[in-house]
Design an enzyme around this catalytic site. Structure first.
Site, PDB file in Angstrom:
ATOM      1  N   GLU A 130      42.769  45.241  40.708  1.00  0.00           N
ATOM      2  CA  GLU A 130      42.414  46.470  40.298  1.00  0.00           C
ATOM      3  C   GLU A 130      43.012  47.727  41.208  1.00  0.00           C
ATOM      4  O   GLU A 130      43.480  48.761  40.694  1.00  0.00           O
ATOM      5  CB  GLU A 130      40.970  46.796  39.931  1.00  0.00           C
ATOM      6  CG  GLU A 130      40.581  48.269  39.818  1.00  0.00           C
ATOM      7  CD  GLU A 130      39.000  48.390  39.391  1.00  0.00           C
ATOM      8  OE1 GLU A 130      38.089  47.526  39.645  1.00  0.00           O
ATOM      9  OE2 GLU A 130      38.780  49.426  38.922  1.00  0.00           O
ATOM     10  N   HIS A 150      29.703  55.189  31.042  1.00  0.00           N
ATOM     11  CA  HIS A 150      31.197  55.641  30.394  1.00  0.00           C
ATOM     12  C   HIS A 150      30.750  55.790  29.013  1.00  0.00           C
ATOM     13  O   HIS A 150      31.673  55.151  28.186  1.00  0.00           O
ATOM     14  CB  HIS A 150      31.908  54.585  30.600  1.00  0.00           C
ATOM     15  CG  HIS A 150      32.460  54.635  32.175  1.00  0.00           C
ATOM     16  ND1 HIS A 150      32.116  53.657  32.975  1.00  0.00           N
ATOM     17  CD2 HIS A 150      33.242  55.447  32.717  1.00  0.00           C
ATOM     18  CE1 HIS A 150      32.565  53.909  34.212  1.00  0.00           C
ATOM     19  NE2 HIS A 150      33.445  54.880  34.278  1.00  0.00           N
ATOM     20  N   THR A 195      27.488  50.179  28.388  1.00  0.00           N
ATOM     21  CA  THR A 195      27.561  51.215  29.673  1.00  0.00           C
ATOM     22  C   THR A 195      26.666  51.974  30.052  1.00  0.00           C
ATOM     23  O   THR A 195      26.020  52.272  28.886  1.00  0.00           O
ATOM     24  CB  THR A 195      28.868  51.761  29.508  1.00  0.00           C
ATOM     25  OG1 THR A 195      29.142  52.478  30.915  1.00  0.00           O
ATOM     26  CG2 THR A 195      29.052  52.815  28.347  1.00  0.00           C
ATOM     27  N   THR A 231      31.460  49.984  40.504  1.00  0.00           N
ATOM     28  CA  THR A 231      31.558  50.810  41.972  1.00  0.00           C
ATOM     29  C   THR A 231      30.896  52.156  41.467  1.00  0.00           C
ATOM     30  O   THR A 231      30.022  52.597  42.556  1.00  0.00           O
ATOM     31  CB  THR A 231      33.190  51.302  41.910  1.00  0.00           C
ATOM     32  OG1 THR A 231      33.608  50.028  42.014  1.00  0.00           O
ATOM     33  CG2 THR A 231      33.192  52.202  43.009  1.00  0.00           C
ATOM     34  N   GLY A 244      28.836  47.939  34.850  1.00  0.00           N
ATOM     35  CA  GLY A 244      29.716  46.484  35.288  1.00  0.00           C
ATOM     36  C   GLY A 244      30.004  45.810  34.042  1.00  0.00           C
ATOM     37  O   GLY A 244      28.818  45.299  33.513  1.00  0.00           O
ATOM     38  N   ASP A 266      39.099  41.790  39.982  1.00  0.00           N
ATOM     39  CA  ASP A 266      38.180  43.301  40.261  1.00  0.00           C
ATOM     40  C   ASP A 266      37.357  42.760  41.403  1.00  0.00           C
ATOM     41  O   ASP A 266      36.448  41.942  41.444  1.00  0.00           O
ATOM     42  CB  ASP A 266      37.301  43.375  39.013  1.00  0.00           C
ATOM     43  CG  ASP A 266      36.707  44.642  38.945  1.00  0.00           C
ATOM     44  OD1 ASP A 266      36.614  45.223  40.119  1.00  0.00           O
ATOM     45  OD2 ASP A 266      36.171  45.364  37.896  1.00  0.00           O
ATOM     46  N   ASP A 313      35.869  48.383  47.484  1.00  0.00           N
ATOM     47  CA  ASP A 313      36.749  47.866  46.487  1.00  0.00           C
ATOM     48  C   ASP A 313      38.108  47.470  47.523  1.00  0.00           C
ATOM     49  O   ASP A 313      38.518  46.400  47.075  1.00  0.00           O
ATOM     50  CB  ASP A 313      36.971  48.992  45.708  1.00  0.00           C
ATOM     51  CG  ASP A 313      35.985  49.449  45.117  1.00  0.00           C
ATOM     52  OD1 ASP A 313      35.754  49.291  43.840  1.00  0.00           O
ATOM     53  OD2 ASP A 313      34.977  50.172  45.542  1.00  0.00           O
ATOM     54  N   ASP A 315      33.221  44.965  40.800  1.00  0.00           N
ATOM     55  CA  ASP A 315      32.989  45.782  39.379  1.00  0.00           C
ATOM     56  C   ASP A 315      31.602  46.532  39.410  1.00  0.00           C
ATOM     57  O   ASP A 315      30.709  45.916  40.014  1.00  0.00           O
ATOM     58  CB  ASP A 315      32.868  44.650  38.495  1.00  0.00           C
ATOM     59  CG  ASP A 315      32.689  45.120  37.126  1.00  0.00           C
ATOM     60  OD1 ASP A 315      33.502  46.033  36.812  1.00  0.00           O
ATOM     61  OD2 ASP A 315      32.092  44.313  36.184  1.00  0.00           O
TER      62      ASP A 315
END
Ligand code: AMP
Ligand code: MG
Ligand code: MG
Length: 332
Positions: free
Chosen positions: A76, A220, A217, A124, A242, A119, A53, A122
């Site tokens: 980000e 999340h 997702t 990660t 992502g 980003d 990242d 995206d």
């Protein structure tokens, strides 16, 4: 070859960003191969940052800055990551340029009016899980992840989103691991789009008729996220990582809707995917159907969620199906 300076700024910026995003994808692959991920937690254990990242962001921001010194760039991984980047600059002229037609209404923008949301990696969570899974010697299907370990690498993208007057107008989605399952195939693909213009880098496909496939997702989730999905009555739910990857599923005809009733996504997650999707005739808004603002001063968090529809899908009808308690839960 150097891009002609008399080309519209947006054409030069998209073309250069295609080359820079592809180069950043190479950095991401190299770091995974070396195995030195340097993982740190950001807000919590489900919000990670790796050396990939950081290094990809250093390359993208320093390279864009060199070519377009007056644009505003928001990445980000924070501003400290853009310091001391003199050795990280990539010259986009080192790659063949893509020919990006610019709609007439966007043909005379100035650098000072542009905001770029980056980003650098995206997905990660999926990048680190694929790494750990591959490290532990799993071949084929991994019982913990209930999927093929390496297939999680498909969820990783590099996102460069271009905004003007608070609107997403151009986007670049690079997939560093596209084609990794094809022996001898060219690894990686870069897709780009200009709103009111065209999409390049991939063939567009409509999702199947007579059923509803929703993507959301995989790492999340919450009860609000799940309530919103149930309310649209999907035939199938694809839980993948992502924001970039999920919008790619809409562009590839593998899903009709991307539903995420959570405040977890940020502007750098949605700006590039939104521009490419809208260039292809789709729509991306918050979960209430309200446009997401991309001014440099806009809050980073998309606190009112994300709802995106493939081209030809009646977006408004699905906004209306999201329950009021879900909408009330997501405050600006
Ligand atoms: P996902 O669909 O879970 O892969 O999320 C898409 C993007 O939004 C990724 O960049 C995630 O890191 C980010 N994101 C979504 N939800 C959260 C959350 N609760 N905390 C941190 N980042 C999140
Ligand atoms: Mg992201
Ligand atoms: Mg990221």
């Amino acid at each position: 070859m150097a891009l002609a300076q008399n080309m519209p700024l947006l054409s030069r910026l998209v073309s250069s960003s295609v080359a820079i995003a592809s180069h950043a994808g190479g950095i991401i692959r190299d770091i995974l191969k070396k195995g030195e991920l340097g993982i740190v937690e950001k807000e919590n254990a489900s919000d990670l940052q790796t050396e990939a990242d950081r290094a990809a962001q250093r390359c993208i921001i320093s390279s864009l800055n060199k070519c377009f010194p007056k644009i505003t760039i928001i990445g980000e991984e924070g501003e400290e990551e853009t310091l001391d980047t003199s050795d990280k600059v990539f010259d986009p002229d080192a790659m063949p340029a893509v020919n990006v037609k610019c709609p007439s209404e966007l043909s005379s923008l100035a650098e000072e009016e542009i905001v770029v949301w980056v980003d650098p990696l995206d997905g990660t969570a999926e990048y680190t899980q694929a790494f750990e899974c591959l490290q532990s010697g799993h071949q084929g299907v991994c019982k913990t992840l209930e999927t093929t370990c390496a297939s999680l690498l498909d969820h990783v993208t590099v996102l460069i989103g271009i905004a003007h007057s608070g609107k997403a107008i151009g986007g670049i989605i690079h997939q560093p691991y596209f084609n990794y399952q094809t022996p001898g195939g060219k690894l990686g693909r870069t897709v780009w789009g200009v709103v009111g213009g065209e999409v390049g880098g991939m063939p567009l496909t409509s999702p199947p008729e007579g059923k509803l496939i929703v993507t959301t997702t995989r790492s999340h989730s919450s009860s609000t996220v799940n309530d919103a999905i149930s309310a649209v009555s999907p035939d199938e739910v694809l839980r993948v990582g992502g924001a970039g990857h999920k919008v790619m599923l809409l562009l590839e005809g593998k899903a009709h809707l991307y539903v995420f009733a959570s405040p977890g996504c940020k502007k750098w997650d949605t700006c590039a995917p939104q521009a490419v999707l809208e260039a292809a005739g789709g729509v991306l808004t918050d979960i209430k159907g309200i446009p997401i603002p991309y001014h440099s001063t806009a809050p980073h968090r998309n606190s009112t969620g994300v709802l995106a529809s493939a081209a030809g899908i009646p977006h408004k009808e699905f906004v209306n199906k999201i329950p009021q308690h879900v909408k009330d839960n997501l405050k600006a």
